[in-house]
Scaffold this motif. Sequence first.
Motif, PDB file in Angstrom:
ATOM      1  N   UNK A 126       4.286  27.477 117.853  1.00 35.99           N
ATOM      2  CA  UNK A 126       5.533  27.764 118.616  1.00 35.99           C
ATOM      3  C   UNK A 126       5.276  27.340 120.040  1.00 35.99           C
ATOM      4  N   UNK A 127       6.325  27.057 120.745  1.00 35.17           N
ATOM      5  CA  UNK A 127       6.341  26.918 122.272  1.00 35.17           C
ATOM      6  C   UNK A 127       6.292  28.670 122.604  1.00 35.17           C
ATOM      7  N   UNK A 128       5.689  28.866 123.724  1.00 34.13           N
ATOM      8  CA  UNK A 128       5.406  30.522 124.379  1.00 34.13           C
ATOM      9  C   UNK A 128       6.784  31.148 124.114  1.00 34.13           C
ATOM     10  N   UNK A 129       6.760  32.142 123.446  1.00 34.61           N
ATOM     11  CA  UNK A 129       7.898  33.061 123.613  1.00 34.61           C
ATOM     12  C   UNK A 129       7.402  34.539 124.028  1.00 34.61           C
ATOM     13  N   UNK A 130       8.323  35.164 124.867  1.00 35.85           N
ATOM     14  CA  UNK A 130       8.233  36.554 125.489  1.00 35.85           C
ATOM     15  C   UNK A 130       9.213  37.246 124.996  1.00 35.85           C
ATOM     16  N   UNK A 131       8.971  38.391 124.276  1.00 36.48           N
ATOM     17  CA  UNK A 131      10.211  39.303 123.598  1.00 36.48           C
ATOM     18  C   UNK A 131      10.197  40.344 124.436  1.00 36.48           C
ATOM     19  N   UNK A 132      11.478  40.705 124.852  1.00 34.47           N
ATOM     20  CA  UNK A 132      11.684  41.834 125.449  1.00 34.47           C
ATOM     21  C   UNK A 132      12.919  42.819 124.815  1.00 34.47           C
ATOM     22  N   UNK A 133      12.554  43.518 123.957  1.00 35.48           N
ATOM     23  CA  UNK A 133      13.558  44.160 122.962  1.00 35.48           C
ATOM     24  C   UNK A 133      14.449  45.198 123.729  1.00 35.48           C
ATOM     25  N   UNK A 134      15.727  45.129 123.434  1.00 32.62           N
ATOM     26  CA  UNK A 134      16.757  45.949 124.164  1.00 32.62           C
ATOM     27  C   UNK A 134      17.300  47.010 123.002  1.00 32.62           C
ATOM     28  N   UNK A 135      17.088  47.156 122.007  1.00 35.80           N
ATOM     29  CA  UNK A 135      17.041  47.997 121.006  1.00 35.80           C
ATOM     30  C   UNK A 135      15.577  48.365 120.387  1.00 35.80           C
ATOM     31  N   UNK A 136      15.744  49.732 119.786  1.00 40.04           N
ATOM     32  CA  UNK A 136      14.415  50.145 119.346  1.00 40.04           C
ATOM     33  C   UNK A 136      14.601  50.353 117.601  1.00 40.04           C
ATOM     34  N   UNK A 137      14.273  49.070 117.150  1.00 38.30           N
ATOM     35  CA  UNK A 137      14.552  49.298 115.508  1.00 38.30           C
ATOM     36  C   UNK A 137      13.592  48.052 114.710  1.00 38.30           C
ATOM     37  N   UNK A 138      13.992  46.707 114.947  1.00 40.34           N
ATOM     38  CA  UNK A 138      13.536  45.767 114.082  1.00 40.34           C
ATOM     39  C   UNK A 138      11.968  45.676 114.199  1.00 40.34           C
ATOM     40  N   UNK A 139      11.474  45.775 115.480  1.00 44.21           N
ATOM     41  CA  UNK A 139       9.900  45.350 115.689  1.00 44.21           C
ATOM     42  C   UNK A 139       9.689  43.878 115.800  1.00 44.21           C
ATOM     43  N   UNK A 170       7.161  42.576 125.600  1.00 42.54           N
ATOM     44  CA  UNK A 170       7.219  43.438 126.825  1.00 42.54           C
ATOM     45  C   UNK A 170       8.481  44.723 126.703  1.00 42.54           C
ATOM     46  N   UNK A 171       7.947  45.633 126.296  1.00 39.77           N
ATOM     47  CA  UNK A 171       8.796  46.794 125.886  1.00 39.77           C
ATOM     48  C   UNK A 171       8.983  47.734 126.746  1.00 39.77           C
ATOM     49  N   UNK A 172      10.271  47.907 127.270  1.00 41.39           N
ATOM     50  CA  UNK A 172      10.685  48.996 128.393  1.00 41.39           C
ATOM     51  C   UNK A 172      11.803  49.703 127.698  1.00 41.39           C
ATOM     52  N   UNK A 173      11.488  51.117 127.498  1.00 44.11           N
ATOM     53  CA  UNK A 173      12.131  51.872 126.720  1.00 44.11           C
ATOM     54  C   UNK A 173      13.657  52.043 127.702  1.00 44.11           C
ATOM     55  N   UNK A 174      13.871  51.949 128.912  1.00 43.91           N
ATOM     56  CA  UNK A 174      14.928  51.990 129.614  1.00 43.91           C
ATOM     57  C   UNK A 174      15.891  51.152 129.375  1.00 43.91           C
ATOM     58  N   UNK A 175      15.498  49.864 128.916  1.00 44.55           N
ATOM     59  CA  UNK A 175      16.389  48.858 128.298  1.00 44.55           C
ATOM     60  C   UNK A 175      17.221  49.275 127.229  1.00 44.55           C
ATOM     61  N   UNK A 176      16.991  50.264 126.576  1.00 41.83           N
ATOM     62  CA  UNK A 176      17.540  50.792 125.362  1.00 41.83           C
ATOM     63  C   UNK A 176      18.565  51.861 125.773  1.00 41.83           C
ATOM     64  N   UNK A 177      18.431  52.342 126.839  1.00 48.05           N
ATOM     65  CA  UNK A 177      19.291  53.700 127.088  1.00 48.05           C
ATOM     66  C   UNK A 177      20.976  53.426 126.991  1.00 48.05           C
ATOM     67  N   UNK A 178      21.235  52.264 127.301  1.00 47.29           N
ATOM     68  CA  UNK A 178      22.611  51.824 127.331  1.00 47.29           C
ATOM     69  C   UNK A 178      23.126  51.539 125.886  1.00 47.29           C
ATOM     70  N   UNK A 179      22.234  51.540 124.869  1.00 46.97           N
ATOM     71  CA  UNK A 179      22.894  50.992 123.542  1.00 46.97           C
ATOM     72  C   UNK A 179      23.795  51.919 123.144  1.00 46.97           C
ATOM     73  N   UNK A 180      24.905  51.478 122.442  1.00 44.98           N
ATOM     74  CA  UNK A 180      26.131  52.420 121.741  1.00 44.98           C
ATOM     75  C   UNK A 180      25.106  53.145 120.553  1.00 44.98           C
TER      76      UNK A 180
END
Length: 382
Positions: A126-139, A170-180
């Motif tokens: 694949x073309x290079x992909x960088x994943x930055x999750x904003x929820x904590x669930x699917x993995x 790139x997993x930053x827990x702070x990005x999940x704080x605003x999740x409903x």
Amino acid sequence: MDAFEFATAGRVMFGAGRSAELPGLLARYGSRVLACTGASPDRHADLLARLGLPTAVFPVAGEPTVDLARAAAAAAREHRADVVAAIGGGSVIDTAKAAAMLLGNGGDPLDYLEVIGAGRPITRPSAPCVAVPTTAGTGAEVTANAVLASPADRLKASLRSATMIPRVALVDPLLTVSGPAAVTAASGMDALTQCLEPFVSPRASPLSDAVAREGIRRAAAGLRRAYADGTDVAARADMAVASVAGGMALANAKLGAVHGLAGVIGGTADVPHGMACAALLAPVMEANVRALRSGQPGAPALDRYAEAVRLLTGSPAASIDDGLAWIRETVSLLGVPGLAEFGVGPQHADDVAAKAARSSSMQGNPVALTHRDLCAIVLQAL
């Protein structure tokens, strides 16, 4: 010891605030970016503004479909993107992974999709992909597949290849704080399920067991707390670890009947994937334990369930029934409705059970469930 393999993202970067490192990462892999985001890119406007490379933003408004994957790949080609960033939840990451795969391999999603497509092997990187999750669930940031819905077929199917694993998670827990709260509940139950199912899978290995154990422990510690107080950064960090652990575990040890049924249910009605997993988890666990006790009373999976229950409850003396009670209580505390709230009814049980029995996820279930068992699970989850 049986032979086994273990594949995951080439690099996992974890920590509060580490999303600030995204621009430097992308510059290592390319010069033009397709950035897949959620429906509201403004939520991460600051991060997008700092990428430092020519960027085309592709919003993902719902769960990914075959048409959405086509559109994302077309947007990437039009922009001449050579690296893909995914900033969002599982739907965003799966869309990005599909687009990156199509950039590298050409063709159409239906050329490669399992079940509903030609199922051609994905042979090129694949073309290079960088994943930055904003929820904590699917993995999805550490898995080798992308799940796409085909409304015409009323099914979900996977693009699947080890070359689809993101180069960096790139997993930053702070990005999940605003999740409903509802997203926290659904994604969190998905993460828990994706740790528990591989842990009892016949395809488990010492390495998948290690990450699944840690994921179960973290989900037990963080899920209820993250739902009760979304600003609890420690709880959010626990759930982010559980999500990564679940993705690593499922990618290497398979899932089970919860996901086999959830995938079909998601193609039958508009049910968020995590909500389907939450409604199905206790009924499936109960059915599996009952089938194991009656047909395979010495099965290792029973010991695995017992160990998982001790991790969930924090009690060395907890029984499997105690674990089922913990799951049901958690589902109730998280306000998860039954599947009937989403339009699934008794009339769907037979068709869902028949289609789920053919799902690849069933390969990881610890025991073969009958059609009658699967119908009963669906009815119990309503």
